[in-house]
Design an enzyme around this catalytic site. Structure first.
Site, PDB file in Angstrom:
ATOM      1  N   ARG A 113       0.841  -1.208   0.000  1.00  0.00           N
ATOM      2  CA  ARG A 113       0.000   0.000   0.000  1.00  0.00           C
ATOM      3  C   ARG A 113       0.873   1.254   0.000  1.00  0.00           C
ATOM      4  O   ARG A 113       2.091   1.152  -0.022  1.00  0.00           O
ATOM      5  CB  ARG A 113      -0.893  -0.009   1.243  1.00  0.00           C
ATOM      6  N   CYS A 117       1.943   6.817  -7.541  1.00  0.00           N
ATOM      7  CA  CYS A 117       2.765   7.932  -7.992  1.00  0.00           C
ATOM      8  C   CYS A 117       1.943   9.218  -7.889  1.00  0.00           C
ATOM      9  O   CYS A 117       0.875   9.310  -8.488  1.00  0.00           O
ATOM     10  CB  CYS A 117       3.189   7.719  -9.446  1.00  0.00           C
ATOM     11  N   GLU A 152      -1.753   7.446   6.140  1.00  0.00           N
ATOM     12  CA  GLU A 152      -0.299   7.527   6.356  1.00  0.00           C
ATOM     13  C   GLU A 152       0.445   7.805   5.054  1.00  0.00           C
ATOM     14  O   GLU A 152       1.319   7.037   4.626  1.00  0.00           O
ATOM     15  CB  GLU A 152       0.214   6.262   7.037  1.00  0.00           C
ATOM     16  N   GLU A 312      -4.954   6.901  15.504  1.00  0.00           N
ATOM     17  CA  GLU A 312      -4.715   5.473  15.715  1.00  0.00           C
ATOM     18  C   GLU A 312      -3.811   5.309  16.925  1.00  0.00           C
ATOM     19  O   GLU A 312      -2.951   6.153  17.189  1.00  0.00           O
ATOM     20  CB  GLU A 312      -3.974   4.846  14.517  1.00  0.00           C
ATOM     21  N   LYS A 361      -3.357  -9.714  10.929  1.00  0.00           N
ATOM     22  CA  LYS A 361      -4.346 -10.517  11.657  1.00  0.00           C
ATOM     23  C   LYS A 361      -4.005 -10.645  13.144  1.00  0.00           C
ATOM     24  O   LYS A 361      -4.882 -10.895  13.954  1.00  0.00           O
ATOM     25  CB  LYS A 361      -4.523 -11.889  11.007  1.00  0.00           C
TER      26      LYS A 361
HETATM   27  C1  GLA Z   1      -0.563   2.283  10.570  1.00  0.00           C
HETATM   28  C2  GLA Z   1      -1.639   2.152   9.525  1.00  0.00           C
HETATM   29  C3  GLA Z   1      -2.696   1.146   9.892  1.00  0.00           C
HETATM   30  C4  GLA Z   1      -2.083  -0.090  10.486  1.00  0.00           C
HETATM   31  C5  GLA Z   1      -1.259   0.309  11.679  1.00  0.00           C
HETATM   32  C6  GLA Z   1      -0.640  -0.879  12.396  1.00  0.00           C
HETATM   33  O1  GLA Z   1      -0.819   3.205  11.528  1.00  0.00           O
HETATM   34  O2  GLA Z   1      -2.246   3.383   9.257  1.00  0.00           O
HETATM   35  O3  GLA Z   1      -3.413   0.835   8.728  1.00  0.00           O
HETATM   36  O4  GLA Z   1      -1.295  -0.722   9.543  1.00  0.00           O
HETATM   37  O5  GLA Z   1      -0.205   1.106  11.232  1.00  0.00           O
HETATM   38  O6  GLA Z   1       0.076  -0.453  13.517  1.00  0.00           O
HETATM   39 ZN    ZN Z   2       6.055   9.148 -10.099  1.00  0.00          ZN
END
Ligand code: GLA
Ligand code: ZN
Length: 672
Positions: A113, A117, A152, A312, A361
């Site tokens: 993920r 670009c 993120e 988060e 998971k």
């Molecule tokens: C990041 C991501 C989440 C998840 C957490 C796991 O903060 O935004 O999707 O992957 O890490 O700690």
């Molecule tokens: Zn690029």
């Protein structure tokens, strides 16, 4: 902050019903458990693109509409994400250019993920289409309270950037706009060195270990461009959402995340939020971790000078460190209340429910694979939910109001670690943190700002390792001190301008600091040196600046080596204020003593009448009518504090005065 004001402190987190759409009993159970855990807000749709647009141009938003409506009817609000955190296969397969190219010039396959670009026009168009669908459909839903752009952003596990030809071209355009002519660029980057003069714009390429990565001006501009190009993509997402929805917009930041200059980023969003994953229980004690978490919260709060959301955090473990320790009893509440103490208006988790398969998971969640509400973690979360509900009416509307600022500057971060000078292992962040921690230990809130921010609202500004001066910074420091401000800086500051060209003739703040820096040393192994300050000796643990005074008073000096007797700490009175210069990197006790001294002189400090031992700290949130103190014990044992005035525990109603005991990891919230 403009979100959640009538809901109270937000409590909830990332919710992925898109993984469970064929299990209606689980979705129903989620609602029951959310209510039980006092969840009032979830983030939806973060990685749901392939469920929302299973085929190009074929949208399926009905399931999301049902989920949002059902949550709303059960008193749970939604922060809705745009889904660019991860792309569907059809997109990556059909349009190669949406996939990033690494610094080695190789295009990545689809997978994982945070990998699009930002220059791809096709990516921008496909994003605009899905964002528009979401915003049109849900932008006025009473259950939706805000937008969460992507996820993120930039967290691609590398340098955060894409090096494809579209990005290279965009970089050249960006440079043309910045410098006007190649001649200016060549001068600014000092390209005559090693015969690197550019004679055509097309010769300019991104920083790469296979090619050019020693031209400091290029490195710096490439990082600036990469941050701003990524932001430009997000701005397009913001524009799309805004044209259909008046709800406030954020993105989940990562605090001290090197690739993106968050002081630039935060300007484009309505409020800021971040993802907080401290490494609890990892060291000999919790204090360094706690101080780092406090610094991160303080940075995020300072980005907009207002309360923020912790978007988060984990209710138990993460699963991405080598070893992942459970939060010990009490730590969940303490770490969550620490966020509130530092200015967060939320405790949001990743994740509500553990997924059944794939790489997260076993990442902590409120709801485990088994045992429903009958788990330690669920009980901890539910208990905290109750506390937050009770604290809400007092907390919402207040914020921390610091009189001290520490400078942390992204562009300086990039430049100082690239300098190729006296210490090539130098790391800006740990040194910065060593300047933050003593304030945290003393229960003094500080803001964290960059060199472009307003200095004048602070009494004290501390600027460690400000190697590169941004445009106009020296002038603003000068006027800050002239008007009575107290400025503290260190060696390895004021070295270069904002294209990384070394200042000639003199330090730009020579007059303010009253010193003339001459050489730098890292005695490392050659000599155990120390500085003497207020009749005490402090060990030197890093670089030593050798300076001469030019008007400044010497407060501490080196004890050994050929520079024994040279100034190690100076003070210069300038206008109505004063400027301090710390020449060496010393053991922590030095800063503790020095800060005590300057705080006392300025009549500043913890604004609560309390004494407390190491490991206990205090944060203060207030508004014109209220003052709240969060007294937190990060020690692994109980600690005694002494209240020198009468305070009321706002959760129990108890009046407290004199000596009281805080259990290990306990946090109490007091008012006068
Ligand atoms: C990041 C991501 C989440 C998840 C957490 C796991 O903060 O935004 O999707 O992957 O890490 O700690
Ligand atoms: Zn690029």
């Amino acid at each position: 902050m403009q979100i959640g004001n009538n809901i109270g402190i937000l409590h909830g987190g990332d919710y992925n019903p898109d993984q469970w759409l064929d299990c209606p009993e689980i979705l129903a159970e989620d609602i029951r458990l959310m209510k039980k855990a006092k969840v009032n807000c979830v983030s939806l749709g973060i990685f749901a693109w392939s469920r929302l647009e299973p085929e190009e141009g074929k949208y399926d938003l009905d399931w999301l509409a049902d989920i949002i409506q059902n949550l709303y009817e059960n008193g749970i609000y939604t922060i809705l994400a745009t889904p660019t955190g991860a792309m569907p296969h059809w997109l990556a397969d059909r349009y190669e250019e949406v996939r990033q190219v690494g610094e080695d010039g190789i295009r990545y396959d689809i997978g994982k993920r945070h990998n699009y670009c930002p220059s791809s026009l096709i990516m921008r168009e496909k994003t605009r289409q899905i964002d528009q669908k979401l915003a049109e459909r849900f932008g006025r839903h009473p259950g939706v309270i805000g937008w969460h752009i992507s996820n993120e952003i930039g967290n691609n596990g590398r340098d955060g950037a894409c090096h494809c030809s579209n990005c290279q071209n965009a970089f050249r355009t960006w440079l043309k706009e910045k410098y006007g002519s190649l001649d200016c660029l060549n001068k600014a980057w000092w390209t005559s060195f090693w015969s690197h003069t550019y004679t055509d714009w097309s010769q300019i390429r991104s920083t790469s270990s296979r090619g050019e990565d020693l031209l400091h001006g290029l490195n710096l501009d490439w990082k600036r461009f990469a941050s701003s190009q990524q932001l430009d993509f997000s701005k397009e997402e913001i524009r799309t959402v805004r044209s259909y929805s008046a709800l406030p917009i954020t993105t989940n930041l990562m605090a001290f995340f090197r690739p993106l200059d968050y002081f630039q980023w935060s300007k484009e969003f309505d409020f800021v939020s971040w993802d907080c994953y401290p490494d609890w229980h990892s060291g000999a004690d919790e204090l360094q971790t706690a101080a780092e978490a406090a610094a991160s919260h303080s940075l995020v709060r300072s980005l907009k000078s207002e309360s923020f959301l912790m978007m988060e955090s984990t209710p138990s473990i993460v699963n991405w460190r080598d070893k992942n320790r459970l939060k010990r009893p009490g730590m969940h509440a303490l770490s969550s209340l620490q966020a509130i103490a530092c200015g967060s208006d939320s405790v949001q988790y990743f994740q509500w429910r553990k997924s059944r398969g794939s790489s997260e998971k076993y990442h902590g969640a409120v709801v485990d694979h088994k045992n429903g509400e009958n788990t330690r973690v669920f009980r901890d979360v539910a208990q905290l939910g109750e506390r937050l509900e009770q604290l809400s009416p007092k907390v919402i509307g207040t914020c921390n109001q610091a009189q001290i600022a520490l400078i942390f500057d992204w562009e300086n971060w990039w430049a100082v670690e690239d300098a190729k000078a006296i210490d090539n292992s130098i790391q800006y962040f740990p040194i910065f943190l060593s300047y933050f921690r003593p304030f945290w230990e003393m229960g003094v809130d500080v803001d964290i700002i960059d060199m472009t921010c307003d200095l004048d609202k602070y009494e004290i500004v501390v600027a460690p390792l400000n190697y590169m001066y941004r445009k106009g910074y020296a002038e603003r420091v000068r006027s800050f001190v002239e008007q009575g401000g107290c400025y503290v800086t260190t060696s390895w500051s004021g070295e270069v301008n904002d294209t990384d060209l070394v200042y000639l003739d003199r330090h730009p703040l020579e007059d303010v600091l009253g010193i003339v820096p001459e050489e730098m040393d890292v005695p490392d192994g050659y000599c155990e040196n120390c500085v003497e300050y207020q009749d005490k000796k402090y060990r030197i643990e890093g670089i030593c600046g050798l300076v001469h005074t030019k008007g400044a008073e010497v407060l501490a000096s080196y004890q050994h080596d050929f520079y024994a007797g040279y100034p190690a700490l100076t003070k210069n009175v300038y206008g109505k204020g004063e400027a301090y210069y710390i020449a060496s990197v010393n053991e922590a006790d030095f800063l503790r003593a020095f800060y005590r001294e300057i705080l006392q002189r300025k009549g500043l400090g913890c604004r609560m009448q309390i004494t407390f031992p190491m490991g206990v700290t205090v944060n203060e949130r207030k508004d014109p009518n209220r003052q709240l103190w969060f007294v937190q014990n990060f020690n692994r044992e109980a600690a005694e504090v002494e209240l020198l005035a009468c305070y009321r525990n706002i959760e129990t109603g108890e009046q407290l005065k004199g000596k009281i005991t805080l259990q290990s990891f306990e946090c109490i919230v007091l008012e006068k």
